[in-house]
Motif scaffolding. Structure first.
Motif, PDB file in Angstrom:
ATOM      1  N   UNK A  51       0.849  -1.193   0.000  1.00  0.00           N
ATOM      2  CA  UNK A  51       0.000   0.000   0.000  1.00  0.00           C
ATOM      3  C   UNK A  51       0.882   1.239   0.000  1.00  0.00           C
ATOM      4  N   UNK A  52       0.334   2.298  -0.544  1.00  0.00           N
ATOM      5  CA  UNK A  52       0.980   3.607  -0.438  1.00  0.00           C
ATOM      6  C   UNK A  52       0.246   4.382   0.642  1.00  0.00           C
ATOM      7  N   UNK A  53       0.997   5.119   1.430  1.00  0.00           N
ATOM      8  CA  UNK A  53       0.404   5.906   2.518  1.00  0.00           C
ATOM      9  C   UNK A  53       0.725   7.372   2.309  1.00  0.00           C
ATOM     10  N   UNK A  54      -0.308   8.189   2.382  1.00  0.00           N
ATOM     11  CA  UNK A  54      -0.147   9.630   2.369  1.00  0.00           C
ATOM     12  C   UNK A  54      -0.423  10.092   3.795  1.00  0.00           C
ATOM     13  N   UNK A  55       0.642  10.225   4.582  1.00  0.00           N
ATOM     14  CA  UNK A  55       0.492  10.617   5.988  1.00  0.00           C
ATOM     15  C   UNK A  55       0.596  12.127   6.076  1.00  0.00           C
ATOM     16  N   UNK A  56      -0.479  12.756   6.479  1.00  0.00           N
ATOM     17  CA  UNK A  56      -0.511  14.208   6.635  1.00  0.00           C
ATOM     18  C   UNK A  56       0.221  14.603   7.908  1.00  0.00           C
ATOM     19  N   UNK A  84       8.925  16.421  13.426  1.00  0.00           N
ATOM     20  CA  UNK A  84       8.678  14.990  13.659  1.00  0.00           C
ATOM     21  C   UNK A  84       8.199  14.312  12.379  1.00  0.00           C
ATOM     22  N   UNK A  85       7.319  14.979  11.670  1.00  0.00           N
ATOM     23  CA  UNK A  85       6.792  14.430  10.425  1.00  0.00           C
ATOM     24  C   UNK A  85       7.919  14.237   9.410  1.00  0.00           C
ATOM     25  N   UNK A  86       8.779  15.241   9.284  1.00  0.00           N
ATOM     26  CA  UNK A  86       9.880  15.169   8.325  1.00  0.00           C
ATOM     27  C   UNK A  86      10.940  14.152   8.729  1.00  0.00           C
ATOM     28  N   UNK A  87      11.260  14.078  10.015  1.00  0.00           N
ATOM     29  CA  UNK A  87      12.397  13.261  10.438  1.00  0.00           C
ATOM     30  C   UNK A  87      12.035  11.827  10.818  1.00  0.00           C
ATOM     31  N   UNK A  88      10.794  11.567  11.225  1.00  0.00           N
ATOM     32  CA  UNK A  88      10.428  10.216  11.649  1.00  0.00           C
ATOM     33  C   UNK A  88       9.444   9.523  10.714  1.00  0.00           C
ATOM     34  N   UNK A  89       8.448  10.238  10.223  1.00  0.00           N
ATOM     35  CA  UNK A  89       7.401   9.598   9.426  1.00  0.00           C
ATOM     36  C   UNK A  89       7.786   9.516   7.957  1.00  0.00           C
ATOM     37  N   UNK A  90       8.205  10.627   7.367  1.00  0.00           N
ATOM     38  CA  UNK A  90       8.557  10.625   5.932  1.00  0.00           C
ATOM     39  C   UNK A  90       9.606   9.569   5.579  1.00  0.00           C
ATOM     40  N   UNK A 103      -4.895   7.449   2.900  1.00  0.00           N
ATOM     41  CA  UNK A 103      -4.558   8.744   3.476  1.00  0.00           C
ATOM     42  C   UNK A 103      -4.733   8.653   4.988  1.00  0.00           C
ATOM     43  N   UNK A 104      -3.735   9.149   5.712  1.00  0.00           N
ATOM     44  CA  UNK A 104      -3.741   9.073   7.170  1.00  0.00           C
ATOM     45  C   UNK A 104      -3.690  10.491   7.733  1.00  0.00           C
ATOM     46  N   UNK A 105      -4.654  10.805   8.598  1.00  0.00           N
ATOM     47  CA  UNK A 105      -4.718  12.124   9.245  1.00  0.00           C
ATOM     48  C   UNK A 105      -4.520  11.954  10.749  1.00  0.00           C
ATOM     49  N   UNK A 106      -3.304  12.163  11.256  1.00  0.00           N
ATOM     50  CA  UNK A 106      -3.071  12.015  12.695  1.00  0.00           C
ATOM     51  C   UNK A 106      -3.348  13.318  13.456  1.00  0.00           C
ATOM     52  N   UNK A 107      -3.972  13.176  14.625  1.00  0.00           N
ATOM     53  CA  UNK A 107      -4.261  14.325  15.481  1.00  0.00           C
ATOM     54  C   UNK A 107      -3.685  14.073  16.867  1.00  0.00           C
ATOM     55  N   UNK A 108      -2.824  14.979  17.323  1.00  0.00           N
ATOM     56  CA  UNK A 108      -2.255  14.870  18.665  1.00  0.00           C
ATOM     57  C   UNK A 108      -3.312  15.279  19.680  1.00  0.00           C
ATOM     58  N   UNK A 109      -3.708  14.333  20.539  1.00  0.00           N
ATOM     59  CA  UNK A 109      -4.748  14.598  21.531  1.00  0.00           C
ATOM     60  C   UNK A 109      -4.200  14.967  22.904  1.00  0.00           C
ATOM     61  N   UNK A 110      -3.091  14.360  23.287  1.00  0.00           N
ATOM     62  CA  UNK A 110      -2.515  14.585  24.608  1.00  0.00           C
ATOM     63  C   UNK A 110      -0.992  14.618  24.498  1.00  0.00           C
ATOM     64  N   UNK A 111      -0.391  15.484  25.274  1.00  0.00           N
ATOM     65  CA  UNK A 111       1.053  15.542  25.433  1.00  0.00           C
ATOM     66  C   UNK A 111       1.301  16.134  26.812  1.00  0.00           C
ATOM     67  N   UNK A 112       1.716  15.290  27.744  1.00  0.00           N
ATOM     68  CA  UNK A 112       1.909  15.784  29.100  1.00  0.00           C
ATOM     69  C   UNK A 112       2.946  14.941  29.832  1.00  0.00           C
ATOM     70  N   UNK A 124       2.089  10.643  25.409  1.00  0.00           N
ATOM     71  CA  UNK A 124       1.698  11.253  24.143  1.00  0.00           C
ATOM     72  C   UNK A 124       0.620  10.373  23.523  1.00  0.00           C
ATOM     73  N   UNK A 125      -0.479  10.981  23.073  1.00  0.00           N
ATOM     74  CA  UNK A 125      -1.604  10.225  22.525  1.00  0.00           C
ATOM     75  C   UNK A 125      -2.024  10.853  21.201  1.00  0.00           C
ATOM     76  N   UNK A 126      -2.239   9.982  20.197  1.00  0.00           N
ATOM     77  CA  UNK A 126      -2.659  10.446  18.881  1.00  0.00           C
ATOM     78  C   UNK A 126      -3.852   9.622  18.408  1.00  0.00           C
ATOM     79  N   UNK A 127      -4.718  10.250  17.640  1.00  0.00           N
ATOM     80  CA  UNK A 127      -5.800   9.566  16.944  1.00  0.00           C
ATOM     81  C   UNK A 127      -5.487   9.652  15.461  1.00  0.00           C
ATOM     82  N   UNK A 128      -5.528   8.504  14.799  1.00  0.00           N
ATOM     83  CA  UNK A 128      -5.240   8.462  13.360  1.00  0.00           C
ATOM     84  C   UNK A 128      -6.504   8.063  12.612  1.00  0.00           C
ATOM     85  N   UNK A 129      -6.921   8.912  11.688  1.00  0.00           N
ATOM     86  CA  UNK A 129      -8.075   8.620  10.832  1.00  0.00           C
ATOM     87  C   UNK A 129      -7.553   8.193   9.467  1.00  0.00           C
TER      88      UNK A 129
END
Length: 190
Positions: A51-56, A84-90, A103-112, A124-129
């Protein structure tokens, strides 16, 4: 008991900035060799998934966008998320063109961060759609946790715990992509 001393304690604490909250820029820290190896391995699994992934880039969806602990406000979070997107995900996502594009749309929900005994814990918590050809396919939640010994209760220790917890979260997020690919391939609704 000296009541004057007790009554003046809050004024003393306020005057000496004992309750001050520090604004600390959050910056990317270098991955450990173990984490580098794990990111490389997961990148290979993603590229062989078919699969190809377009991670936003991450969207910061936190309610409190500045505070990461009782004493630290993290600044520069948006630029840090782009980094983070450039150095870890790409680097982990293959550029190969495949028939199935997710297509993946990640949203950072928590960082504490928080203290527990002699440790500083980061969360750190993320929701990925996930969507395919504009149709919502699935949602997943990923959490990263990191704990380090509290050496001096320094501001940078809180920021480092949050950063390393985010590395764990991104790794969990990336590990899920091959599974999402398999589910998308086997789904008859798409």
């Amino acid at each position: 008991m000296n009541t004057k001393l007790l009554c003046s304690l809050p004024l003393f604490l306020a005057a000496t900035n004992a309750f001050a909250v520090a604004d600390v820029p959050i910056q990317s820290v270098k991955l450990t060799k173990k984490m580098e190896k794990q990111f490389t391995q997961v990148g290979k699994k993603i590229s062989s998934s078919g699969c190809s992934f377009n991670v936003l880039p991450f969207k910061d969806e936190r309610f409190n966008k500045s505070t990461i602990s009782w004493a630290v406000n993290a600044t520069n979070v948006d630029a840090w998320l782009v980094d983070l997107h450039k150095s870890l995900i790409k680097p982990a996502i293959s550029e190969a063109a495949n028939e199935l594009v997710i297509e993946v749309s990640p949203s950072l929900n928590r960082l504490y961060t928080y203290n527990e005994s002699m440790n500083i814990n980061g969360m750190s918590v993320v929701t990925a759609d996930y969507s395919i050809q504009g149709k919502a396919f699935k949602t997943s939640h990923h959490r990263g946790f990191y704990s380090k010994t509290n050496w001096a209760n320094g501001d940078s220790e809180f920021v480092e715990s949050a950063e390393r917890a985010t590395h764990e979260m991104v790794l969990s997020f990336l590990k899920k992509l091959p599974e999402v690919c398999e589910q998308a391939k086997s789904s008859s609704t798409l």
